[in-house]
Scaffold this motif. Structure first.
Motif, mmCIF file in Angstrom:
data_model
loop_
_atom_site.group_PDB
_atom_site.id
_atom_site.type_symbol
_atom_site.label_atom_id
_atom_site.label_comp_id
_atom_site.label_asym_id
_atom_site.label_seq_id
_atom_site.Cartn_x
_atom_site.Cartn_y
_atom_site.Cartn_z
ATOM 1 N N ALA A 233 -51.781 86.291 85.543
ATOM 2 C CA ALA A 233 -51.303 85.560 84.594
ATOM 3 C C ALA A 233 -50.315 84.958 85.382
ATOM 4 C CB ALA A 233 -51.415 86.303 83.051
ATOM 5 N N LEU A 234 -49.256 85.288 86.051
ATOM 6 C CA LEU A 234 -48.081 85.403 86.594
ATOM 7 C C LEU A 234 -48.212 83.196 86.344
ATOM 8 C CD1 LEU A 234 -47.008 87.883 88.993
ATOM 9 C CD2 LEU A 234 -45.793 87.220 86.359
ATOM 10 N N ARG A 235 -48.832 83.049 87.655
ATOM 11 C CA ARG A 235 -49.083 80.958 87.843
ATOM 12 C C ARG A 235 -49.307 81.037 86.224
ATOM 13 N NH1 ARG A 235 -50.033 78.348 92.242
ATOM 14 N NH2 ARG A 235 -51.159 75.979 91.716
ATOM 15 N N ALA A 236 -49.603 80.903 85.487
ATOM 16 C CA ALA A 236 -50.030 80.279 84.230
ATOM 17 C C ALA A 236 -48.393 79.868 83.797
ATOM 18 C CB ALA A 236 -51.281 80.622 83.082
ATOM 19 N N LEU A 237 -48.036 81.798 83.439
ATOM 20 C CA LEU A 237 -46.924 82.281 82.573
ATOM 21 C C LEU A 237 -46.088 81.389 83.277
ATOM 22 C CD1 LEU A 237 -47.204 85.518 81.805
ATOM 23 C CD2 LEU A 237 -47.715 83.874 80.433
ATOM 24 N N SER A 238 -45.803 81.139 84.308
ATOM 25 C CA SER A 238 -44.915 79.630 85.314
ATOM 26 C C SER A 238 -44.973 79.074 84.846
ATOM 27 C CB SER A 238 -45.144 80.586 86.937
ATOM 28 O OG SER A 238 -44.583 82.241 86.947
ATOM 29 N N ALA A 239 -45.746 78.248 85.165
ATOM 30 C CA ALA A 239 -46.285 77.143 84.299
ATOM 31 C C ALA A 239 -45.481 76.765 82.632
ATOM 32 C CB ALA A 239 -47.337 76.139 84.457
ATOM 33 N N VAL A 240 -45.512 77.638 82.236
ATOM 34 C CA VAL A 240 -44.884 77.561 80.772
ATOM 35 C C VAL A 240 -43.467 77.523 81.021
ATOM 36 C CG1 VAL A 240 -45.034 78.689 78.254
ATOM 37 C CG2 VAL A 240 -46.938 78.587 79.786
#
Length: 212
Positions: A162-169
């Motif tokens: 989930a880190l990639r998604a959270l890094s885009a927020v």
């Protein structure tokens, strides 16, 4: 002279008789014409009534046909919705065997609403690939967020999936900051405030207090 008078009298009588006959014939002709006109009017009235009845019948048929089509359309829509709901419930039931990623997150106090607004139903997905809805690892660099936004991936402890998604927020402190920075978002990026206001790169917007 008497003979002449008798002849004139006879002629007058004959003329009167002829006139009476002519009057009788004309009276009969007028009566026949009136009867014919009455019969014609009756036939025409019947024809008009039949035409009106056919028009009303056509209108009733058309209305009934429209109503039937509307009912069939509603039935098809409801059936599709029921099938979709059944499929969704079935999928949810299948995923009950897999722990949601939300169980593995460590979220600082005050960021719960921001996290829920930004990845919403993704919180219920698992990292197990056997689940119908699941997270997978994705490679590649993440584009930097607009200056002033803090990536949730640096604030929330989460599985690597989930880190990639959270890094885009990007977390911003106020609605004014979100409005100011939103035009600089790149594809796939989102801004969010602690109270759940959200700005997406494609122009989609959610006001605080109105979750998706």
């Amino acid at each position: 002279r008497a003979a002449a008078q008798r002849a004139k009298l006879q002629a007058d009588m004959d003329a009167a008789a002829a006139q009476r006959i002519a009057d009788a014939v004309m009276a009969q002709a007028r009566e026949q014409r009136q009867d014919a006109e009455a019969a014609f009017a009756d036939v025409r009235a019947q024809a008009d009534a039949q035409a009106d009845a056919e028009t009303r019948q056509d209108a009733l048929f058309s209305a009934a046909q429209d109503a039937l089509m509307a009912v069939q359309a509603d039935e098809s829509r409801l059936q599709a919705e029921a099938e979709g709901l059944a499929q969704a419930l079935s999928s949810d039931g299948e995923d009950d065997a897999f722990a949601p990623i939300a169980d593995a997150l460590r979220v600082p106090d005050g960021l719960e609403v921001a996290l829920a607004a930004s990845i919403s139903e993704g919180l219920e997905a698992s990292v197990d690939a056997r689940a119908a809805r699941h997270w997978t690892r994705s490679a590649g660099d993440v584009a930097p967020l607009p200056s002033g936004a803090i990536a949730l991936g640096t604030l929330v402890e989460a599985p690597v999936e989930a880190l990639r998604a959270l890094s885009a927020v990007g977390l911003v402190e106020s609605t004014a900051d979100g409005d100011r920075l939103a035009p600089a978002l790149q594809a796939g990026q989102t801004l969010v405030t602690r109270d759940g206001a959200l700005w997406r790169w494609d122009g989609y917007r959610i006001r605080a207090g109105h979750p998706d």
